[in-house]
Design a protein around this motif. Structure first.
Motif, PDB file in Angstrom:
ATOM      1  N   GLY A 154      19.326 -23.954 -36.357  1.00  0.00           N
ATOM      2  CA  GLY A 154      20.680 -23.707 -36.837  1.00  0.00           C
ATOM      3  C   GLY A 154      21.266 -25.059 -37.218  1.00  0.00           C
ATOM      4  N   SER A 155      21.879 -25.124 -38.380  1.00  0.00           N
ATOM      5  CA  SER A 155      22.314 -26.412 -38.916  1.00  0.00           C
ATOM      6  C   SER A 155      23.492 -27.014 -38.147  1.00  0.00           C
ATOM      7  CB  SER A 155      22.685 -26.237 -40.387  1.00  0.00           C
ATOM      8  OG  SER A 155      22.930 -27.472 -40.979  1.00  0.00           O
ATOM      9  N   ARG A 156      24.453 -26.200 -37.736  1.00  0.00           N
ATOM     10  CA  ARG A 156      25.597 -26.751 -36.986  1.00  0.00           C
ATOM     11  C   ARG A 156      25.138 -27.307 -35.642  1.00  0.00           C
ATOM     12  NH1 ARG A 156      31.087 -23.275 -37.869  1.00  0.00           N
ATOM     13  NH2 ARG A 156      31.298 -23.694 -40.103  1.00  0.00           N
ATOM     14  N   SER A 157      24.200 -26.614 -35.012  1.00  0.00           N
ATOM     15  CA  SER A 157      23.664 -27.100 -33.741  1.00  0.00           C
ATOM     16  C   SER A 157      22.904 -28.416 -33.964  1.00  0.00           C
ATOM     17  CB  SER A 157      22.787 -26.001 -33.139  1.00  0.00           C
ATOM     18  OG  SER A 157      21.685 -26.539 -32.481  1.00  0.00           O
ATOM     19  N   GLU A 158      22.173 -28.514 -35.059  1.00  0.00           N
ATOM     20  CA  GLU A 158      21.462 -29.745 -35.426  1.00  0.00           C
ATOM     21  C   GLU A 158      22.451 -30.896 -35.621  1.00  0.00           C
ATOM     22  OE1 GLU A 158      20.225 -29.850 -39.548  1.00  0.00           O
ATOM     23  OE2 GLU A 158      18.410 -30.958 -39.041  1.00  0.00           O
ATOM     24  N   ILE A 159      23.531 -30.644 -36.351  1.00  0.00           N
ATOM     25  CA  ILE A 159      24.530 -31.691 -36.620  1.00  0.00           C
ATOM     26  C   ILE A 159      25.247 -32.076 -35.322  1.00  0.00           C
ATOM     27  CG2 ILE A 159      26.718 -32.199 -37.817  1.00  0.00           C
ATOM     28  CD1 ILE A 159      25.611 -30.433 -40.174  1.00  0.00           C
ATOM     29  N   THR A 160      25.555 -31.083 -34.495  1.00  0.00           N
ATOM     30  CA  THR A 160      26.220 -31.353 -33.213  1.00  0.00           C
ATOM     31  C   THR A 160      25.358 -32.255 -32.334  1.00  0.00           C
ATOM     32  OG1 THR A 160      27.304 -29.195 -33.360  1.00  0.00           O
ATOM     33  CG2 THR A 160      27.295 -30.250 -31.196  1.00  0.00           C
ATOM     34  N   ALA A 161      24.070 -31.940 -32.246  1.00  0.00           N
ATOM     35  CA  ALA A 161      23.152 -32.760 -31.439  1.00  0.00           C
ATOM     36  C   ALA A 161      23.066 -34.178 -32.001  1.00  0.00           C
ATOM     37  CB  ALA A 161      21.767 -32.114 -31.403  1.00  0.00           C
ATOM     38  N   ALA A 162      23.065 -34.313 -33.313  1.00  0.00           N
ATOM     39  CA  ALA A 162      23.007 -35.643 -33.941  1.00  0.00           C
ATOM     40  C   ALA A 162      24.263 -36.447 -33.599  1.00  0.00           C
ATOM     41  CB  ALA A 162      22.851 -35.500 -35.457  1.00  0.00           C
ATOM     42  N   VAL A 163      25.431 -35.804 -33.678  1.00  0.00           N
ATOM     43  CA  VAL A 163      26.693 -36.489 -33.377  1.00  0.00           C
ATOM     44  C   VAL A 163      26.718 -36.930 -31.911  1.00  0.00           C
ATOM     45  CG1 VAL A 163      29.213 -36.196 -33.209  1.00  0.00           C
ATOM     46  CG2 VAL A 163      27.995 -35.338 -35.224  1.00  0.00           C
ATOM     47  N   GLN A 164      26.228 -36.081 -31.022  1.00  0.00           N
ATOM     48  CA  GLN A 164      26.171 -36.450 -29.596  1.00  0.00           C
ATOM     49  C   GLN A 164      25.277 -37.669 -29.380  1.00  0.00           C
ATOM     50  OE1 GLN A 164      25.139 -33.252 -26.950  1.00  0.00           O
ATOM     51  NE2 GLN A 164      26.915 -31.999 -27.541  1.00  0.00           N
ATOM     52  N   PRO A 177      30.336 -48.513 -34.564  1.00  0.00           N
ATOM     53  CA  PRO A 177      30.895 -47.447 -35.397  1.00  0.00           C
ATOM     54  C   PRO A 177      30.670 -47.692 -36.901  1.00  0.00           C
ATOM     55  CG  PRO A 177      32.423 -47.953 -33.638  1.00  0.00           C
ATOM     56  CD  PRO A 177      31.304 -48.966 -33.540  1.00  0.00           C
ATOM     57  N   GLU A 178      30.708 -48.963 -37.315  1.00  0.00           N
ATOM     58  CA  GLU A 178      30.506 -49.283 -38.747  1.00  0.00           C
ATOM     59  C   GLU A 178      29.079 -48.996 -39.207  1.00  0.00           C
ATOM     60  OE1 GLU A 178      32.871 -50.894 -36.313  1.00  0.00           O
ATOM     61  OE2 GLU A 178      31.317 -52.438 -36.573  1.00  0.00           O
ATOM     62  N   ASP A 179      28.162 -48.867 -38.247  1.00  0.00           N
ATOM     63  CA  ASP A 179      26.769 -48.553 -38.606  1.00  0.00           C
ATOM     64  C   ASP A 179      26.601 -47.084 -38.997  1.00  0.00           C
ATOM     65  OD1 ASP A 179      26.051 -51.141 -37.911  1.00  0.00           O
ATOM     66  OD2 ASP A 179      25.499 -50.587 -35.855  1.00  0.00           O
ATOM     67  N   ILE A 180      27.618 -46.265 -38.711  1.00  0.00           N
ATOM     68  CA  ILE A 180      27.484 -44.821 -38.967  1.00  0.00           C
ATOM     69  C   ILE A 180      27.699 -44.547 -40.458  1.00  0.00           C
ATOM     70  CG2 ILE A 180      28.214 -42.495 -38.316  1.00  0.00           C
ATOM     71  CD1 ILE A 180      29.250 -43.700 -35.683  1.00  0.00           C
ATOM     72  N   THR A 181      26.588 -44.555 -41.184  1.00  0.00           N
ATOM     73  CA  THR A 181      26.595 -44.309 -42.622  1.00  0.00           C
ATOM     74  C   THR A 181      25.916 -42.970 -42.894  1.00  0.00           C
ATOM     75  OG1 THR A 181      24.451 -45.384 -42.788  1.00  0.00           O
ATOM     76  CG2 THR A 181      26.407 -46.791 -43.114  1.00  0.00           C
ATOM     77  N   GLU A 182      25.977 -42.505 -44.135  1.00  0.00           N
ATOM     78  CA  GLU A 182      25.293 -41.244 -44.472  1.00  0.00           C
ATOM     79  C   GLU A 182      23.785 -41.320 -44.182  1.00  0.00           C
ATOM     80  OE1 GLU A 182      26.434 -39.622 -48.276  1.00  0.00           O
ATOM     81  OE2 GLU A 182      28.567 -39.864 -47.827  1.00  0.00           O
ATOM     82  N   PRO A 183      23.086 -42.383 -44.608  1.00  0.00           N
ATOM     83  CA  PRO A 183      21.648 -42.439 -44.265  1.00  0.00           C
ATOM     84  C   PRO A 183      21.397 -42.455 -42.759  1.00  0.00           C
ATOM     85  CG  PRO A 183      22.176 -44.068 -45.952  1.00  0.00           C
ATOM     86  CD  PRO A 183      23.481 -43.512 -45.477  1.00  0.00           C
ATOM     87  N   LEU A 184      22.288 -43.107 -42.006  1.00  0.00           N
ATOM     88  CA  LEU A 184      22.100 -43.115 -40.547  1.00  0.00           C
ATOM     89  C   LEU A 184      22.228 -41.704 -39.997  1.00  0.00           C
ATOM     90  CD1 LEU A 184      22.452 -45.345 -37.769  1.00  0.00           C
ATOM     91  CD2 LEU A 184      24.098 -43.463 -37.588  1.00  0.00           C
ATOM     92  N   ILE A 185      23.242 -40.976 -40.442  1.00  0.00           N
ATOM     93  CA  ILE A 185      23.408 -39.590 -39.969  1.00  0.00           C
ATOM     94  C   ILE A 185      22.159 -38.776 -40.334  1.00  0.00           C
ATOM     95  CG2 ILE A 185      24.765 -37.461 -40.236  1.00  0.00           C
ATOM     96  CD1 ILE A 185      27.266 -39.284 -40.528  1.00  0.00           C
ATOM     97  N   SER A 186      21.666 -38.919 -41.557  1.00  0.00           N
ATOM     98  CA  SER A 186      20.442 -38.197 -41.968  1.00  0.00           C
ATOM     99  C   SER A 186      19.290 -38.492 -41.015  1.00  0.00           C
ATOM    100  CB  SER A 186      20.032 -38.600 -43.392  1.00  0.00           C
ATOM    101  OG  SER A 186      21.000 -38.153 -44.316  1.00  0.00           O
ATOM    102  N   SER A 187      19.212 -39.761 -40.573  1.00  0.00           N
ATOM    103  CA  SER A 187      18.088 -40.156 -39.719  1.00  0.00           C
ATOM    104  C   SER A 187      18.181 -39.563 -38.318  1.00  0.00           C
ATOM    105  CB  SER A 187      17.979 -41.686 -39.654  1.00  0.00           C
ATOM    106  OG  SER A 187      18.961 -42.208 -38.765  1.00  0.00           O
ATOM    107  N   TYR A 188      19.334 -39.060 -37.920  1.00  0.00           N
ATOM    108  CA  TYR A 188      19.489 -38.406 -36.609  1.00  0.00           C
ATOM    109  C   TYR A 188      19.267 -36.891 -36.686  1.00  0.00           C
ATOM    110  CZ  TYR A 188      21.156 -42.505 -34.015  1.00  0.00           C
ATOM    111  OH  TYR A 188      21.237 -43.716 -33.381  1.00  0.00           O
ATOM    112  N   LEU A 189      19.082 -36.364 -37.892  1.00  0.00           N
ATOM    113  CA  LEU A 189      18.849 -34.923 -38.037  1.00  0.00           C
ATOM    114  C   LEU A 189      17.367 -34.607 -37.811  1.00  0.00           C
ATOM    115  CD1 LEU A 189      21.096 -34.252 -41.178  1.00  0.00           C
ATOM    116  CD2 LEU A 189      21.675 -33.905 -38.760  1.00  0.00           C
ATOM    117  N   MET A 190      17.069 -33.317 -37.607  1.00  0.00           N
ATOM    118  CA  MET A 190      15.683 -32.896 -37.350  1.00  0.00           C
ATOM    119  C   MET A 190      14.801 -33.102 -38.574  1.00  0.00           C
ATOM    120  SD  MET A 190      16.601 -29.425 -35.339  1.00  0.00           S
ATOM    121  CE  MET A 190      16.980 -29.419 -33.582  1.00  0.00           C
TER     122      MET A 190
END
Ligand code: V0D
Length: 257
Positions: A154-164, A177-190
């Protein structure tokens, strides 16, 4: 049918494999394989018969995607919502990966396919998880098509786990906090390490994403068809890719994305 076909002097002609191969092939195709239950109902068969037939179509489309040179095929096989179905149906679905792999894993290995999985596989029955893990391990060095199954995804659960996880990494000082970029977020996803899908196909007439790869689909071309998944053929797949290629030619280099 009509508007998916190429028109020559007002006659619809089916797109050929050769024609599709003359244009850029989408690297990553994602599919929401819907309509198995409806297919069975139309034939007065149990829903399991629709799932079984749908599994045969997974084989056929995997082979064909590999032939076309597609790099990644992501298939939504089981959503976090699917647990709400009758227990007997869930029990049947959980046997499909093992059944699929018992007969098809040798072919996947021979064809250099790399099996991957996204989703909360730890919540699957042991026999399901073991069969999938064995396929992932035995194909981990393969360099051909990546066959990416979304299982208990489930995508929301995936995003929630990444944010945690990002918050934890900030807390322990590993990230600012400044390191949190779009590519960084992508790298925390499944899907970390996989390019975003170029084309999403959904069968069976529903026009929605149903919590599938919400982040990853931001720029993806979407193609919907009324065809039920067990009725989906190589020809339908070619039509979807040809539609993607026409849009890509029209917008290539000029759109805002
Ligand atoms: C049923 C249509 C293959 C959608 C396709 C557990 C619903 C057939 C697999 C499979 C399912 C999954 C992982 C793997 C190998 C094969 C599969 C499920 C459902 C849900 F490593 N088909 N398939 N898994 N269906």
């Amino acid at each position: 049918m009509f508007n998916k076909m190429r028109k020559t002097k007002e006659i619809d002609v089916p797109v050929t494999k050769e024609e599709v191969l003359r244009h850029p092939i989408p690297s990553h195709v994602a599919i929401i394989m819907d309509g198995n239950g409806r297919w069975a109902k139309k034939r007065a068969l149990p829903r399991a018969a629709g799932h079984y037939e749908g599994m045969q179509v997974v084989r056929k489309i995997t082979r064909f995607a590999n032939e076309l040179g597609i790099r990644i095929l992501s298939l939504y096989a089981f959503s976090t919502e699917n647990w709400k179905r009758p227990k007997s149906e869930v029990d049947y679905l959980m046997k499909l990966p093992e059944q699929f792999l018992t007969t098809f894993l040798p072919e996947l290995i021979a064809e250099n396919v790399k099996v991957q999985v996204i989703g909360h596989t730890e919540a699957l029955p042991d026999y399901t998880r073991r069969a999938v893990e064995k396929a992932v391990e035995e194909t981990s060095d393969n360099t051909g098509l990546v066959l990416n199954f979304a299982l208990n995804y489930g995508s929301r659960s995936e995003i929630t786990a990444a944010v945690q996880q990002i918050a934890k990494d900030v807390e322990r000082g590993a990230l600012a906090p400044e390191d949190i970029t779009e590519p960084l977020i992508s790298s925390y996803l499944m899907t970390s390490g996989l390019a975003d899908p170029d084309l999403l196909i959904r069968t069976s007439g529903e026009i929605r994403l149903s919590n599938f790869m919400l982040w990853q689909l931001a720029y993806t071309e979407l193609w919907f068809t009324d065809v039920l998944w067990p009725d989906f053929t190589e020809q339908h797949f070619l039509e979807a890719i040809a539609a993607y290629q026409r849009r890509d030619r029209r917008f290539g280099g000029v759109s805002a994305r």
